[in-house]
Enzyme design. Structure first.
Site, PDB file in Angstrom:
ATOM      1  N   TYR A   1       0.878  -1.271   0.330  1.00  0.00           N
ATOM      2  CA  TYR A   1       0.075  -0.200   0.006  1.00  0.00           C
ATOM      3  C   TYR A   1       0.822   0.889  -0.013  1.00  0.00           C
ATOM      4  O   TYR A   1       0.248   2.163  -0.371  1.00  0.00           O
ATOM      5  CB  TYR A   1      -0.513  -0.314   1.386  1.00  0.00           C
ATOM      6  CG  TYR A   1      -2.484  -0.914   0.624  1.00  0.00           C
ATOM      7  CD1 TYR A   1      -2.987  -0.385   0.086  1.00  0.00           C
ATOM      8  CD2 TYR A   1      -2.575  -2.343   1.300  1.00  0.00           C
ATOM      9  CE1 TYR A   1      -4.256  -1.428  -0.113  1.00  0.00           C
ATOM     10  CE2 TYR A   1      -3.203  -2.851   0.713  1.00  0.00           C
ATOM     11  CZ  TYR A   1      -4.123  -1.892   0.396  1.00  0.00           C
ATOM     12  OH  TYR A   1      -5.603  -3.151   0.166  1.00  0.00           O
TER      13      TYR A   1
ATOM     14  N   GLN B   1     -14.855   5.128  -5.506  1.00  0.00           N
ATOM     15  CA  GLN B   1     -14.774   3.849  -4.819  1.00  0.00           C
ATOM     16  C   GLN B   1     -13.011   3.938  -5.290  1.00  0.00           C
ATOM     17  O   GLN B   1     -12.464   3.256  -4.378  1.00  0.00           O
ATOM     18  CB  GLN B   1     -15.105   2.560  -5.952  1.00  0.00           C
ATOM     19  CG  GLN B   1     -16.698   2.668  -6.517  1.00  0.00           C
ATOM     20  CD  GLN B   1     -16.490   1.816  -7.263  1.00  0.00           C
ATOM     21  OE1 GLN B   1     -16.965   0.380  -7.682  1.00  0.00           O
ATOM     22  NE2 GLN B   1     -16.374   2.876  -8.929  1.00  0.00           N
ATOM     23  N   ASN B   2     -12.758   4.474  -5.555  1.00  0.00           N
ATOM     24  CA  ASN B   2     -11.070   5.015  -5.515  1.00  0.00           C
ATOM     25  C   ASN B   2     -10.163   5.876  -3.933  1.00  0.00           C
ATOM     26  O   ASN B   2     -11.121   6.602  -3.460  1.00  0.00           O
ATOM     27  CB  ASN B   2     -10.587   5.849  -6.912  1.00  0.00           C
ATOM     28  CG  ASN B   2     -11.314   5.382  -8.245  1.00  0.00           C
ATOM     29  OD1 ASN B   2     -11.676   5.103  -8.353  1.00  0.00           O
ATOM     30  ND2 ASN B   2     -11.143   7.098  -8.742  1.00  0.00           N
TER      31      ASN B   2
ATOM     32  N   ASP C   1      -7.735   6.793  -4.064  1.00  0.00           N
ATOM     33  CA  ASP C   1      -6.881   7.946  -4.518  1.00  0.00           C
ATOM     34  C   ASP C   1      -6.871   9.615  -4.304  1.00  0.00           C
ATOM     35  O   ASP C   1      -8.462   9.380  -3.773  1.00  0.00           O
ATOM     36  CB  ASP C   1      -5.719   8.235  -5.747  1.00  0.00           C
ATOM     37  CG  ASP C   1      -6.753   8.323  -7.034  1.00  0.00           C
ATOM     38  OD1 ASP C   1      -7.875   8.864  -6.502  1.00  0.00           O
ATOM     39  OD2 ASP C   1      -6.925   7.532  -7.732  1.00  0.00           O
TER      40      ASP C   1
ATOM     41  N   HIS D   1     -14.911   3.618  -0.756  1.00  0.00           N
ATOM     42  CA  HIS D   1     -13.369   2.209  -0.197  1.00  0.00           C
ATOM     43  C   HIS D   1     -12.404   2.875   0.499  1.00  0.00           C
ATOM     44  O   HIS D   1     -11.521   2.512   0.730  1.00  0.00           O
ATOM     45  CB  HIS D   1     -13.079   1.546  -1.334  1.00  0.00           C
ATOM     46  CG  HIS D   1     -14.241   0.913  -2.266  1.00  0.00           C
ATOM     47  ND1 HIS D   1     -14.187   0.219  -3.617  1.00  0.00           N
ATOM     48  CD2 HIS D   1     -15.569   0.505  -1.895  1.00  0.00           C
ATOM     49  CE1 HIS D   1     -14.781  -0.541  -4.117  1.00  0.00           C
ATOM     50  NE2 HIS D   1     -16.088  -0.146  -2.405  1.00  0.00           N
TER      51      HIS D   1
ATOM     52  N   CYS E   1      -5.573   3.307  13.138  1.00  0.00           N
ATOM     53  CA  CYS E   1      -5.101   2.235  13.675  1.00  0.00           C
ATOM     54  C   CYS E   1      -5.458   0.649  14.297  1.00  0.00           C
ATOM     55  O   CYS E   1      -7.273   1.214  13.946  1.00  0.00           O
ATOM     56  CB  CYS E   1      -4.300   2.703  15.827  1.00  0.00           C
ATOM     57  SG  CYS E   1      -3.968   1.459  17.035  1.00  0.00           S
TER      58      CYS E   1
ATOM     59  N   ASN F   1     -16.231   4.952 -20.822  1.00  0.00           N
ATOM     60  CA  ASN F   1     -15.510   3.821 -20.428  1.00  0.00           C
ATOM     61  C   ASN F   1     -14.893   3.421 -21.331  1.00  0.00           C
ATOM     62  O   ASN F   1     -16.029   3.029 -22.933  1.00  0.00           O
ATOM     63  CB  ASN F   1     -16.574   2.686 -19.941  1.00  0.00           C
ATOM     64  CG  ASN F   1     -15.517   1.365 -19.288  1.00  0.00           C
ATOM     65  OD1 ASN F   1     -13.989   0.928 -19.530  1.00  0.00           O
ATOM     66  ND2 ASN F   1     -15.850   1.050 -17.905  1.00  0.00           N
TER      67      ASN F   1
HETATM   68  P1  OAD Z   1     -11.711  -2.214 -12.295  1.00  0.00           P
HETATM   69  O1  OAD Z   1     -10.060  -2.609 -12.624  1.00  0.00           O
HETATM   70  O2  OAD Z   1     -13.054  -3.143 -12.207  1.00  0.00           O
HETATM   71  O3  OAD Z   1     -12.376  -1.848 -13.424  1.00  0.00           O
HETATM   72  C1  OAD Z   1     -11.788  -0.130 -14.284  1.00  0.00           C
HETATM   73  C2  OAD Z   1     -12.866  -0.101 -15.260  1.00  0.00           C
HETATM   74  O4  OAD Z   1     -11.952   1.828 -16.225  1.00  0.00           O
HETATM   75  C3  OAD Z   1     -13.022  -0.751 -16.761  1.00  0.00           C
HETATM   76  O5  OAD Z   1     -13.907  -0.660 -16.991  1.00  0.00           O
HETATM   77  C4  OAD Z   1     -11.932   0.011 -17.581  1.00  0.00           C
HETATM   78  O6  OAD Z   1     -12.713  -0.602 -18.836  1.00  0.00           O
HETATM   79  C5  OAD Z   1     -11.929   1.014 -16.771  1.00  0.00           C
HETATM   80  N1  OAD Z   1     -11.351   2.025 -18.089  1.00  0.00           N
HETATM   81  C6  OAD Z   1     -10.261   1.684 -17.990  1.00  0.00           C
HETATM   82  N2  OAD Z   1      -9.500   3.031 -18.827  1.00  0.00           N
HETATM   83  C7  OAD Z   1     -10.294   4.148 -19.229  1.00  0.00           C
HETATM   84  C8  OAD Z   1     -10.107   5.546 -18.880  1.00  0.00           C
HETATM   85  N3  OAD Z   1      -8.928   6.090 -19.694  1.00  0.00           N
HETATM   86  N4  OAD Z   1     -11.463   6.494 -18.699  1.00  0.00           N
HETATM   87  C9  OAD Z   1     -12.628   5.658 -18.247  1.00  0.00           C
HETATM   88  N5  OAD Z   1     -12.545   4.452 -18.079  1.00  0.00           N
HETATM   89  C10 OAD Z   1     -10.989   3.313 -18.351  1.00  0.00           C
HETATM   90  O7  OAD Z   1     -12.126  -0.354 -10.880  1.00  0.00           O
HETATM   91  P2  OAD Z   1     -13.110  -0.155 -10.413  1.00  0.00           P
HETATM   92  O8  OAD Z   1     -13.770  -0.495 -11.387  1.00  0.00           O
HETATM   93  O9  OAD Z   1     -12.127   1.078  -9.848  1.00  0.00           O
HETATM   94  O10 OAD Z   1     -12.046  -2.536  -4.807  1.00  0.00           O
HETATM   95  O11 OAD Z   1     -12.958  -1.399  -9.095  1.00  0.00           O
HETATM   96  C11 OAD Z   1     -13.377  -0.789  -7.923  1.00  0.00           C
HETATM   97  C12 OAD Z   1     -13.190  -1.628  -6.998  1.00  0.00           C
HETATM   98  O12 OAD Z   1     -12.668  -3.518  -7.044  1.00  0.00           O
HETATM   99  C13 OAD Z   1     -11.966  -1.065  -6.502  1.00  0.00           C
HETATM  100  O13 OAD Z   1     -12.318  -0.040  -5.652  1.00  0.00           O
HETATM  101  C14 OAD Z   1     -11.202  -2.105  -5.379  1.00  0.00           C
HETATM  102  C15 OAD Z   1     -11.308  -3.747  -6.614  1.00  0.00           C
HETATM  103  O14 OAD Z   1     -11.328  -4.168  -5.766  1.00  0.00           O
HETATM  104  C16 OAD Z   1     -11.601  -1.725  -3.139  1.00  0.00           C
HETATM  105  O15 OAD Z   1     -10.424  -1.568  -3.006  1.00  0.00           O
HETATM  106  C17 OAD Z   1     -12.144  -2.375  -1.950  1.00  0.00           C
END
Ligand code: OAD
Length: 253
Positions: free
Chosen positions: A66, A100-101, A103, A118, A126, A220
């Protein structure tokens, strides 16, 4: 081409929700999770890094990974998609940004009151007493993929600090989840940006807004699987699609 009814819906919106996932930060150089080649879960094992059991078994492995991710984020800059969202917030009467990010690129682009479903890489807490350190952590300097690094101790109770993110198997922060659900149920337009929609309960949010009558837009590069009335896809990178959407809807104001 952005459909004219979508542009009109943006102009008419009183309460807009922008719901973001890892894809909104992809053009800042932050890896997504599920990209088949560069995604974090293609290169690292989620169960040995992103669960409470993993931290219990090997705190230094998890903390080091991390810290590497925190370093990547601190080295990155917000991109045109983050900036377009701050511009949208200036144009509509009310905007709720739900991410969900983990950052802080939305905040560094100028967004305020971001609902973090998230957690955050920047707010460790802690394991024992739940408090976060008053001072920010030092700048991390971790090589590719991280190395084992002992987590610091809490200055109040000397428990171990843990990353302030939600791990698999953990509940989402109750206040953030409730704010997000309420916004989804009451908004008139929701823009879902860069998420695969595979992680629940966050993934329910666009569907909830749609069932409550909102217009939904997915931004997307991958085509969306399902289209219903009031549902649109802008296929392409968020850093191109969102500025174009803002310019077409509000460029003449
Ligand atoms: P994912 O990695 O599952 O999905 C990312 C999405 O972004 C995909 O649908 C890609 O097609 C799209 N993508 C890629 N480049 C892009 C761009 N330049 N513009 C727009 N879209 C783009 O990520 P999340 O959906 O955020 O959870 O994942 C959800 C959760 O799964 C995260 O918050 C994390 C992870 O495990 C925890 O940490 C609890």
């Amino acid at each position: 081409m952005i459909p004219a009814p979508l542009i009109e819906a943006l102009r008419q919106a009183r309460h807009m929700v922008v719901f973001t996932g890892a894809g909104v930060s992809a053009e800042s150089g932050i890896p997504t999770f599920r990209d088949s080649l560069t995604g974090l879960w293609a290169r690292f094992d989620a169960t040995s890094l992103a669960t409470p059991e993993a931290f219990q078994a090997d705190p230094a492995l998890v903390w080091g990974w991390y810290e590497w991710r925190r370093m990547k984020v601190l080295q990155a800059q917000p991109n045109a998609a983050h900036l377009a969202i701050t511009e949208l917030a200036r144009q509509v009467p009310r905007l709720t940004l739900v991410s969900q990010n983990v950052d802080d690129l939305h905040e560094r682009a100028g967004s305020t009151e971001v609902v973090h479903l998230h957690g955050s890489l920047h707010q460790p807490r802690c394991c024992k007493c739940g408090e976060s350190p008053k001072q920010p952590l030092d700048m991390p300097n971790e090589p590719e993929g991280g190395r084992r690094l002992q987590p610091p101790s809490c200055t109040i109770c000397s428990g171990l600090l843990r990353p302030g993110v939600v791990w698999f198997g953990e509940n989402l922060p109750a206040a953030a989840l409730s704010a997000a659900l309420q916004a989804a149920e009451t908004c008139d337009l929701l823009i879902s940006v860069g998420t695969s929609g595979m992680v629940y309960p966050a993934a329910e949010i666009p569907g909830l807004a749609w069932r409550a009558g909102a217009v939904i837009v997915h931004v997307n590069p991958l085509p969306h699987r399902q289209h219903r009335e009031r549902e649109y896809t802008l296929a392409g990178p968020a850093g191109e699609q969102l500025p174009a959407l803002v310019a077409q809807a509000f460029g003449d104001r």
